[in-house]
Design a protein around this motif. Structure first.
Motif, PDB file in Angstrom:
ATOM      1  N   ASP A  99       0.816  -1.208   0.000  1.00  0.00           N
ATOM      2  CA  ASP A  99       0.000   0.000   0.000  1.00  0.00           C
ATOM      3  C   ASP A  99       0.850   1.258   0.000  1.00  0.00           C
ATOM      4  O   ASP A  99       0.317   2.365   0.009  1.00  0.00           O
ATOM      5  CB  ASP A  99      -0.909   0.003   1.240  1.00  0.00           C
ATOM      6  CG  ASP A  99      -1.976  -1.080   1.163  1.00  0.00           C
ATOM      7  OD1 ASP A  99      -2.368  -1.429   0.032  1.00  0.00           O
ATOM      8  OD2 ASP A  99      -2.390  -1.579   2.226  1.00  0.00           O
ATOM      9  N   LYS A 133       2.785   4.360  -1.161  1.00  0.00           N
ATOM     10  CA  LYS A 133       2.663   5.234  -2.318  1.00  0.00           C
ATOM     11  C   LYS A 133       4.029   5.341  -2.999  1.00  0.00           C
ATOM     12  O   LYS A 133       5.026   5.682  -2.354  1.00  0.00           O
ATOM     13  CB  LYS A 133       2.178   6.619  -1.899  1.00  0.00           C
ATOM     14  CG  LYS A 133       0.793   6.623  -1.264  1.00  0.00           C
ATOM     15  CD  LYS A 133      -0.275   6.174  -2.249  1.00  0.00           C
ATOM     16  CE  LYS A 133      -1.657   6.247  -1.616  1.00  0.00           C
ATOM     17  NZ  LYS A 133      -2.722   5.780  -2.557  1.00  0.00           N
ATOM     18  N   ASN A 182      -1.660   2.687  -5.838  1.00  0.00           N
ATOM     19  CA  ASN A 182      -0.549   3.168  -5.012  1.00  0.00           C
ATOM     20  C   ASN A 182       0.613   3.686  -5.853  1.00  0.00           C
ATOM     21  O   ASN A 182       1.565   4.262  -5.327  1.00  0.00           O
ATOM     22  CB  ASN A 182      -0.033   2.051  -4.104  1.00  0.00           C
ATOM     23  CG  ASN A 182       0.469   0.847  -4.881  1.00  0.00           C
ATOM     24  OD1 ASN A 182      -0.244   0.326  -5.744  1.00  0.00           O
ATOM     25  ND2 ASN A 182       1.683   0.391  -4.597  1.00  0.00           N
TER      26      ASN A 182
END
Length: 440
Positions: free
Chosen positions: A38, A40, A66
Motif C-alpha cells: 500500500d 505510495k 498506489n
C-alpha cells in the motif's frame, strides 16, 4: 529515434502463470507486482520516439492506485542515448525504468552491472513470452536479464500510391511488391524503379540517403562490427559495395535530401517531395503523424507493401530496463513487465505500429486486424505484412559504438552524398571521421 533504432517464429506462450497475468492485467509473477504493497510509489520512466505506451501508463495507475508514473519521452533515440550516457556517467538522474534502443546495446552491455537483474523479480517466469533472439539481446554475458523487449523492427516499404500512379507505375500494393521483385527484391531493383520514377516526374524517389543506408547495413551478416566484436568498417567489402549502390542513387537524383527527422512539420510527406520511405513497424506511426501534422489524412495516398529491397531487415527495437539507482526496483520491474506483456504489446502496436517481440501478441487479432493505422495506410494488413517481413530476419551483432558510427561517421557522409559529393569522396570522409574518433 535516430539511425540506430526499433526473426520471428510464431508459437504459443506457455505457462498458466502467463495466462493468469494477462487475465489480471499484471505482467510479472509471484510477489513482483507493485500491488502487493500500500506504499505510495512514484515511478519515473524515460522513453523516446513513438512507442505507444502513454495510455498504458494510465491503465497501470488505475490498476495499481498506489503507483504514480512520471513519464518523460525524448524525441529521438540519438538524443535519448546522449541523455542516458550523461546521467549514467554522473551516476545520478536516471529514471526507474529506462528505455534502451537496440543500437545502444553494446554500450549498455558494457555496464550491465549498473542495471537490475530482472531475474530477481520474476523474469525467469516470463522469459518464454519473447522471441528467443530478443531475450538473448536483453541478457548479459553473465546470464542476467537486464531488459524486457518491447518491439522489433521488421521493415516493409511505405510508398505513395497516388504519386506512383501519376508516374505510370502501379499503385496496388501487391503489384508494387512485384514491381520491386517480390521475394527476390534487390537494391538494384529499387534504384532502377527509382530512375523510372525520376524520369517520369523529375522528382526524388526517397526522402534521404541515411535511412536507406541504415537498412542496407542492417541486412548484412556483419555490419560495423564482426560477430566477435571487432570493428569492421574500413576493409569491409560488403559494406563498400552497398555504399557504391547508394552513391549511384544519390548521383541519379533519387534522394530528396531531407534533413533526418525533419520533414518540415510533415509537409514533405504531402507535397510530393518523395514517393517511398523505409518503414520498420514503429515508423508507420511516424509517417501517419507527419502527414496529419501537415493537414493530410488517409486520402494522402500512403500505403504499405509486403516487400523490401535486399530481403529481410530489422531496424531497431527497444528494451525496458531498471537502472540499479532506482529506489523502487521491485515496483519498476513490475511496471516494465506489465508494459511488455502480450496485452500491452498489442495496445502499443495499435497506437504506434510497433511490431511486438512478444510471441503471443504477434498473431493477436489486435495486431493482425483493423486499426487506425491500417485505415490510414489504405486498409493495408499491417500486422500480417510485418509478420511476413519478420520472417528470415537475423539479429545483427551491435558493437559498443554502433550507434556512434551510424550517426557521427556515416550520418554526415550520407548527407554529403545528398549534397552532390562523389561516392568515393563521401566514403573517405566517413573513414577519416572514424579514424579521428579512435573507436573500438
Amino acid at each position: 529515434m535516430k539511425l540506430s533504432r526499433r526473426t520471428t517464429a510464431v508459437a504459443a506462450v506457455a505457462g498458466v502463470a502467463a495466462i493468469a497475468l494477462l487475465a489480471t492485467g499484471c505482467s510479472s509473477s509471484g510477489d513482483s507486482g507493485s500491488g502487493s504493497s500500500d506504499e505510495k510509489v512514484e515511478l519515473t520512466v524515460t522513453t523516446f520516439g513513438t512507442m505507444g505506451l502513454d495510455d498504458l501508463y494510465k491503465q497501470y495507475e488505475e490498476e495499481n492506485p498506489n503507483v504514480t508514473i512520471k513519464a518523460t519521452n525524448i524525441d529521438t533515440g540519438g538524443n535519448a542515448l546522449t541523455d542516458w550516457k550523461t546521467k549514467q556517467a554522473a551516476g545520478a538522474g536516471l529514471p526507474d525504468v529506462q528505455a534502451v534502443e537496440e543500437g545502444w546495446l553494446g554500450q549498455v552491455q558494457a555496464v550491465s552491472d549498473s542495471f537490475t537483474d530482472l531475474t530477481e523479480y520474476g523474469a525467469n517466469d516470463i522469459k518464454d513470452r519473447w522471441v528467443d533472439w530478443k531475450l538473448k539481446q536483453g541478457t548479459d554475458k553473465d546470464g542476467r536479464i537486464i531488459g524486457y523487449g518491447t518491439d522489433i523492427g521488421p521493415e516493409g516499404l511505405c510508398y505513395n500510391s497516388k504519386l506512383f500512379e501519376a508516374a505510370g507505375l502501379p499503385g496496388d500494393r501487391e503489384a508494387v511488391a512485384e514491381l520491386f521483385g517480390g521475394d527476390d527484391a534487390t537494391w538494384d531493383d529499387f534504384f532502377k524503379v527509382g530512375e523510372q520514377y525520376k524520369a517520369a516526374t523529375g522528382k526524388a524517389f526517397y526522402d534521404q540517403s541515411g535511412f536507406v543506408w541504415n537498412a542496407m547495413v542492417n541486412q548484412l551478416p556483419e555490419g560495423y562490427y564482426t560477430s566477435d566484436g571487432e570493428l569492421n568498417v574500413e576493409d569491409n567489402a560488403d559494406l563498400k559495395a552497398q555504399w557504391d549502390k547508394l552513391a549511384g542513387g544519390a548521383a541519379a537524383g533519387l534522394s530528396s535530401g531531407q534533413a533526418q527527422w525533419d520533414w518540415g512539420k510533415g509537409k514533405a510527406f504531402t507535397d510530393g517531395s518523395f514517393a517511398t520511405f523505409m518503414c520498420p513497424g514503429w515508423m508507420l506511426g511516424v509517417v501517419k503523424g507527419q502527414v496529419e501534422s501537415a493537414g493530410g489524412d488517409a486520402t494522402s495516398g500512403w500505403d504499405f507493401a509486403d516487400v523490401f529491397p535486399g530481403g529481410p531487415a530489422n531496424w531497431g527495437g527497444t528494451f525496458l530496463t531498471v537502472p540499479t539507482t532506482s529506489k523502487h526496483p521491485k515496483e519498476a520491474a513490475a511496471l516494465a513487465a506489465y508494459l511488455t506483456d502480450a496485452k500491452s504489446a498489442v495496445a502499443a502496436f495499435q497506437a504506434a505500429g510497433t511490431f511486438p517481440s512478444v510471441i503471443e501478441a504477434q498473431t493477436d487479432p489486435g495486431v493482425t486486424g483493423e486499426s487506425d493505422l491500417t485505415k490510414f495506410f489504405n486498409n493495408a494488413p499491417i500486422g500480417e505484412i510485418l509478420g511476413s517481413r519478420a520472417e528470415g530476419v537475423v539479429a545483427q551483432y551491435k558493437g559498443p559504438n554502433d550507434s556512434v558510427i551510424q550517426e557521427q561517421v556515416f550520418g554526415p557522409a550520407t548527407q554529403s552524398l545528398d549534397k552532390g559529393a562523389s561516392g568515393d569522396d563521401a566514403w573517405n570522409e566517413a573513414l577519416t571521421t572514424l579514424q579521428s574518433l579512435d573507436l573500438k
